[in-house]
Design an enzyme around this catalytic site. Structure first.
Site, mmCIF file in Angstrom:
data_model
loop_
_atom_site.group_PDB
_atom_site.id
_atom_site.type_symbol
_atom_site.label_atom_id
_atom_site.label_comp_id
_atom_site.label_asym_id
_atom_site.label_seq_id
_atom_site.Cartn_x
_atom_site.Cartn_y
_atom_site.Cartn_z
ATOM 1 N N ASP A 180 0.319 -35.180 5.383
ATOM 2 C CA ASP A 180 -0.594 -36.041 4.625
ATOM 3 C C ASP A 180 0.230 -36.920 3.693
ATOM 4 O OD1 ASP A 180 -2.783 -34.855 5.758
ATOM 5 O OD2 ASP A 180 -3.206 -33.524 4.046
ATOM 6 N N TYR B 18 0.816 -1.221 0.000
ATOM 7 C CA TYR B 18 0.000 0.000 0.000
ATOM 8 C C TYR B 18 0.846 1.265 0.000
ATOM 9 C CZ TYR B 18 -4.416 -2.430 0.569
ATOM 10 O OH TYR B 18 -5.518 -3.194 0.350
ATOM 11 N N GLU C 227 1.807 -31.072 9.922
ATOM 12 C CA GLU C 227 1.254 -30.206 8.870
ATOM 13 C C GLU C 227 -0.084 -29.622 9.303
ATOM 14 O OE1 GLU C 227 0.506 -32.308 5.180
ATOM 15 O OE2 GLU C 227 -0.752 -30.683 4.398
#
Lengths: 524, 394
Positions: free
Chosen positions: B264, B110, B212
Site C-alpha cells: 500500500d 502454556y 503485501e
C-alpha cells in the site's frame, strides 16, 4: 496551694465537718466517682505502705455488692503486705482527718493522707457503717483488729470494736474494708483503667482485683526492680508562700530568725540567710514568732526576687526510671516497640521536678486517631480532665508525621511528673497546669522518645524493604534450580537451590532465610 | 510388529537441527551452573534489543544489533523474575527438543505458565504469582534466548503459524517430499516455519514479486500472472513473518532473482518493505539471515499517484480516480511517517521525496485501488511497465 489554704480553713469548722460539706473537693461528688475514688485512695495507701520501704507490693482489691436487694451498696476491701500501722495510731489514722504519717515534705502519692479518711467518712455518710481495719507491723507480735467510726462534730475516732490476735505466720501489712454507696456500671471502666495504669507505672507490684461481677483480674509482677525510695527534704525558700512561711515560723523550735532560715530550709547557708534578712530590713536575732504579718510578706518577697539562692536539690525525688517504665508498658500493653526517658531534674518556682516520658507503639495496641496519653503525677495515674492537661497540649502540638507516624496509629505516650509539689490545675488534682518550665521539660522528654520511635520505624522500614527484595528473589529459586538441573547434566536441583540461597543470604543484613520452603509454599 | 519409534518418521534435517540446538542451550547454561557452584553471582549477559542498540550497516544495507549488553543478575530483585523466565523457557525448549516435539510459541507459553505460592516475609501473608501472565512475556524471553545463544527459534524447532504463501514455476524439497509450486491449483504453498530446511530443486522464473495483500496475490495468481511473466508470486499477508522473510532472502541469495515488493502507499506499507529489505528494529539480531538488502520497492509510490513534474512522470491515476481512491491520512499515519523520516535507511533522496509528498498531501492509497481501476491494468500495464522501465526505489 489548695491544701495549705484549705488546711487553714479547717480551723473554723472541724476538718470532718468541712469535708462532710465539701466532699466533691476530694473527688466524692457522685456514687460512680466515689466508688472509683475510694478504690484509688485505698490502693495508693497500700502502695505507699510498701514500695517506699523496699517491699515489693502485693495488693488484693475486692469489690463486692453487699446484698442482692440493694444494687448501690458496696464493700471495698484492700489488703497490702506493707509496713502495717502501729496499733496505737490506728484509730487516729482512720478516724481523724488531718492525722497522717505523710505530714512532712516528701514526695508521696497522696498528700496529707486525706483520701482514705474521706473514703471512710463518705462510706459512713452513705451507709452508716464504719471501717474495719486489720493490721500488723513487721516487728509486732500481734495482729490488731479495729472497727472505727468518725465523730464528725468533734473530729475524733470512735472505736466500736477492737481485737488482738497472736501472730504466728510472720504476716505484716494492712487490710482495710469499708462500705459505701456506689455505681459500679458507671465506674467500671474507670476503675479498670486506673488499675491498668497503676500496673504500668508499678510493674514491680502484683495486683489482684475481684470485681462485683466475680471477675478476677491478676496483674502479674513483671520486674523486681523498684524505684529508689523518696527521702524527706526541707523546703526550698523559693517554694514557700506567705501562709506556709507563717506556719513554719509558728511551728519552729529555733530561737532566732537567722537560725530558722539556716535550719529549716535547704540551700540556705549563713551568708545567704544574712543577705535575705538584711534585704528584708529585719534583724538576724529576731525571735521567729515575733515577725509581723508585714515582716513575713517582705521576707517572702525578698526571697522570691533573690537570684543567688542555689536551686533546690532533686535528690529526694523518686522517679520511676526508664527501665521500670519500659517493663510496665511492655507487660500491660504488649507493644512491638517501647522506650522511655527520665529527664534531668529541673526547677519551677522553687520546686524541683523530674519529667519522665514513655512510648509504646504497635503490637497489641489498637490504632487511634491521635496518640493515647497516660498521665501520671508522683506515680498516680491521672484519669480525668485530660483535655486541660499541659501534657495533652504538648502531645497535640507535635507534628507526628515528622516522626514517621501517620494516624490512625497504635501509639501510647506516658508522661510522669514527679515533684514534692506537682503544679495541679484546680482542686480536683486531675490535670497539670501550663507551667512553662514543666511544659518545656515535657516537650523535650516526648520529643526524645519520639525520635527513638522514628529511628525504630525507619530501621523497620529498611528491614521490611530488604525482606521484600529478598522474597522477590527467593520465590524464584525453585524454578531456576529446576530449570537449570533439567538442562545441565549431572547437577542436582537441591545443590543449585542450596547455593543460590547461600548467595542470597550473604547479601542480607537484617535477617537470613533458613530454607527456601520458608518463602515458597507451593508451585502449582 | 510395528516399530514404535518416532525418530524413523522424522526428516533428517530436523534430527540434525535438534542436536545442534540442544548443544547450544546446554553450553550457555552449563556456564551459569558452574558460576553458581563456585559461588559467583549467576548473571545472563544479553545484547540489548532496543532502537538505541540497533545499527544500520550502510555498507551491507541491513540492520544489525549493536554491542550494548544488558546484565541480568539473579541476585538483583528487579531482574530476578526475567532471569527465572529465561531459565524456565530454556528448560522447556530443551525438553521439547529432547522429546522430539515441535512446540509453538503459544505452547511454550502454556507449558511454562504456573503459579508460585510464596510467603511475604514482611507481613507473613501467603501470596500468589504466575511465572508469566501474558504470552508477550514468554515471547520476549524467547527472543532473549535467541540472542543469548545466537540461534533463531525456528532452528530450535519452535513453530509458528504459517502466513506467507508462494506459487510459481519451481520445485522444492520440504521434509522428505518434492513439491511442485506450479501445481498448487487455486491454492498456494504455505511457506513452512523452518524455510532453512527447504531445498531448492529447480526454478523457471525471472523475478520475484512480493505482495503485501493476500487478496491481490490471489487475484494475480488466478489470472495467471506468474505464468505469463515468469515470476514467483509471494504474499506476506501483512507484516511478514520470519519464514517468509527468510524464504525471500534465500531466493535472492541462492537463485540470484531480483525481488520486487508491492505494498500500500502508506507508512505501514513502507515499513513492510523496509522489514523485507533491512530487517526490523526489535528483531535486528535476525537481519543477518532475514533481510534482503537488494529488494526493490515497486510501488505503489506517491509519484505513481500524483506524478512528478521534476521527474517528468505522469501519474497512473486520473484526477477523477484520485478523488475516488485516495484515503485521508490519519494522525497516526503522519506520526509514523515522521518517525520513518528519522531512520537512517529512509534518508535517501528518493524516499524523502516520497515521504514529503505524503506529508504534504496527507493522502494514502491501497493496492486494491489499482485492481479497482482494472485487474488487467495492474497485471499488464502497471507492474510490467514499472519493472521494464526500472521505475522502482532501490
Amino acid at each position: 496551694m489548695a491544701s495549705e489554704a484549705t488546711a487553714e480553713k479547717f480551723r473554723a469548722l472541724t476538718p470532718s465537718e468541712f469535708f462532710y460539706r465539701n466532699r466533691e473537693l476530694a473527688g466524692f461528688s457522685n456514687p460512680a466517682r466515689a466508688l472509683y475514688q475510694a478504690v484509688r485512695e485505698l490502693v495508693e495507701n497500700a502502695l505507699d505502705a510498701t514500695d517506699p520501704h523496699g517491699i515489693h507490693p502485693t495488693i488484693k482489691v475486692i469489690l463486692q455488692k453487699v446484698s442482692a436487694e440493694r444494687d448501690n451498696i458496696f464493700s471495698i476491701s484492700v489488703e497490702d503486705n506493707g509496713i502495717g500501722i502501729p496499733s496505737a495510731q490506728v484509730p487516729r489514722a482512720f478516724g481523724q482527718l488531718l492525722y497522717s504519717s505523710k505530714y512532712v515534705l516528701r514526695q508521696t502519692r497522696g498528700m496529707f493522707g486525706l483520701g482514705a479518711k474521706m473514703a471512710v467518712l463518705y462510706g459512713q455518710m452513705t451507709t452508716g457503717r464504719s471501717v474495719e481495719v486489720l493490721t500488723s507491723t513487721i516487728t509486732a507480735k500481734n495482729i490488731y483488729y479495729f472497727n472505727i467510726a468518725i465523730d464528725v462534730k468533734t473530729n475524733t475516732p470512735i472505736i466500736h470494736e477492737k481485737g488482738v490476735y497472736r501472730k504466728n505466720n510472720g504476716w505484716h501489712g494492712t487490710v482495710v474494708k469499708l462500705y459505701l454507696e456506689g455505681d459500679w456500671t458507671r465506674s467500671k471502666s474507670k476503675i479498670y483503667e486506673y488499675l491498668k495504669r497503676t500496673a504500668i507505672i508499678a510493674p514491680y507490684a502484683e495486683i489482684v482485683f475481684e470485681d462485683p461481677e466475680g471477675t478476677i483480674t491478676y496483674f502479674e509482677r513483671s520486674t523486681r526492680k523498684m524505684p529508689p525510695p523518696p527521702r524527706e527534704v526541707k523546703p526550698h525558700p523559693k517554694g514557700v508562700d506567705i501562709e506556709m512561711m507563717r506556719m513554719m515560723l509558728k511551728a519552729t523550735k529555733t530561737k532566732t530568725l537567722l537560725e530558722f532560715l539556716i535550719k529549716e530550709f535547704q540551700s540556705v547557708g549563713e551568708v545567704t540567710a544574712r543577705r535575705l534578712i538584711e534585704n528584708a530590713g529585719l534583724l538576724p536575732d529576731m525571735k521567729p514568732h515575733e515577725l509581723s504579718t508585714e515582716d513575713v510578706e517582705r521576707l517572702v518577697r525578698v526571697i522570691k526576687s533573690d537570684t543567688k539562692i542555689k536551686p533546690p536539690s532533686a535528690n529526694h525525688l523518686s522517679y520511676v526510671g526508664e527501665e521500670i517504665i519500659k517493663v510496665g508498658l511492655k507487660a500491660i500493653l504488649k507493644p512491638e516497640f517501647v522506650t522511655a526517658v527520665t529527664r534531668k531534674p529541673s526547677v519551677y518556682e522553687g520546686h524541683a521536678f523530674i519529667v519522665e516520658a514513655g512510648l509504646a507503639y504497635g503490637g497489641e495496641i489498637q490504632p487511634e486517631d491521635r496518640p493515647v496519653l497516660y498521665r501520671y503525677a508522683n506515680k498516680i495515674p491521672l484519669l480525668y480532665d485530660e483535655g486541660a492537661d499541659v501534657a495533652r497540649k504538648v502531645v497535640d502540638r507535635i507534628d507526628w508525621s515528622h516522626y514517621g507516624v501517620t494516624f490512625p496509629a497504635p501509639l501510647v505516650i506516658l508522661v510522669h511528673i514527679c515533684s514534692t509539689k506537682v503544679p495541679y490545675k484546680g482542686v480536683g488534682k486531675e490535670s497539670v497546669a501550663d507551667v512553662p518550665e514543666v511544659e518545656h521539660e515535657i516537650e523535650l522528654a516526648i520529643r526524645e522518645v519520639a525520635r527513638r520511635l522514628k529511628r525504630y520505624l525507619s530501621k523497620k522500614k529498611r528491614e521490611r524493604e530488604e525482606a521484600e527484595r529478598a522474597v522477590a528473589i527467593a520465590k524464584y529459586i525453585p524454578d531456576v534450580a529446576r530449570g537449570l538441573a533439567k538442562i545441565v547434566n549431572n547437577v542436582r536441583e537441591e545443590m543449585i537451590e542450596k547455593e543460590l540461597l547461600k548467595m542470597l543470604n550473604m547479601k542480607l543484613r537484617s535477617f537470613k532465610i533458613n530454607s527456601v520452603s520458608d518463602v515458597v509454599v507451593g508451585i502449582e | 510388529m510395528r516399530e514404535v519409534s518416532t525418530v524413523s518418521y522424522m526428516s533428517a534435517v530436523d534430527i540434525k537441527a535438534r542436536k545442534k540446538a540442544l548443544k547450544k542451550i546446554e553450553r550457555a547454561f552449563s556456564k551459569l551452573v558452574k558460576d553458581i557452584l563456585s559461588g559467583k553471582t549467576p548473571t545472563l549477559v544479553i545484547r540489548k534489543r532496543t532502537l538505541a542498540n540497533t545499527v544500520f550497516d550502510a555498507e551491507r544495507g541491513l540492520l544489525r544489533i549493536g554491542n550494548a549488553t544488558l546484565k541480568r543478575s539473579f541476585l538483583n530483585a528487579g531482574e530476578a523474575k526475567k532471569f527465572m523466565q529465561t531459565v524456565l523457557i530454556a528448560s522447556i525448549i530443551h525438553e521439547a527438543l529432547k522429546n522430539d516435539e515441535y512446540p509453538t510459541i503459544r505452547d511454550l507459553y502454556y507449558r511454562g505458565k504456573h503459579t508460585i505460592r510464596f510467603r511475604d516475609l514482611a507481613t507473613g501473608r501467603v501470596r500468589e504469582e504466575n511465572t508469566w501472565d501474558e504470552q508477550k512475556e514468554s515471547d520476549s524471553v524467547i527472543r532473549d534466548l535467541e540472542v543469548l545463544i545466537d540461534m533463531l527459534r525456528e532452528e530450535m524447532l519452535i513453530l509458528s503459524k504459517e502466513k506467507g504463501k508462494v506459487v510459481g514455476d519451481m520445485r522444492i524439497k520440504s521434509g522428505d517430499d518434492i513439491i511442485d509450486l506450479s501445481k498448487m491449483g487455486h491454492g498456494a504453498y504455505s511457506i513452512e516455519p523452518t524455510p532453512d530446511f527447504i531445498e531448492f530443486k529447480d526454478v523457471n522464473a525471472e523475478f520475484v514479486l512480493v505482495i503485501e495483500k493476500d487478496a491481490v496475490f490471489q487475484q494475480l495468481h488466478r489470472a495467471g500472472f506468474w505464468k505469463k511473466y515468469k515470476a514467483l508470486l509471494i504474499t506476506s499477508a501483512g507484516q511478514p513473518d520470519r519464514a517468509t522473510r527468510r524464504f525471500v532472502r534465500r531466493l535472492s541469495d541462492e537463485l540470484g532473482l531480483p525481488i520486487y515488493i508491492l505494498t500500500d502507499a502508506d507508512p505501514y506499507g513502507w515499513y513492510i518493505y523496509s522489514v523485507f529489505k533491512v530487517g526490523s528494529i526489535t528483531l535486528s539480531y535476525e537481519s543477518e539471515r532475514l533481510a534482503t538488502p537488494s529488494a526493490r520497492f515497486l510501488g505503489v509510490s506517491m509519484i505513481d499517484i500524483f506524478g512528478s513534474d521534476k521527474l517528468k512522470k505522469k501519474p497512473y491515476l486520473t484526477e477523477a480516480e484520485r478523488k475516488n481512491y485516495i484515503i485521508k491520512a490519519t494522525d497516526t499515519d503522519i506520526k509514523r511517517a515522521k518517525e520513518l523520516k528519522s531512520y537512517e535507511w529512509f534518508r535517501t533522496k528518493r524516499w524523502l521525496e516520497e515521504i514529503n509528498i505524503f506529508l504534504k498531501k496527507k493522502a494514502k492509497l491501497e493496492i486494491e485501488a489499482l485492481t479497482s481501476k482494472g485487474l488487467r491494468f495492474l497485471m499488464d500495464t502497471y507492474i510490467p511497465e514499472k519493472i521494464e522501465t526500472g521505475d522502482w526505489i532501490a
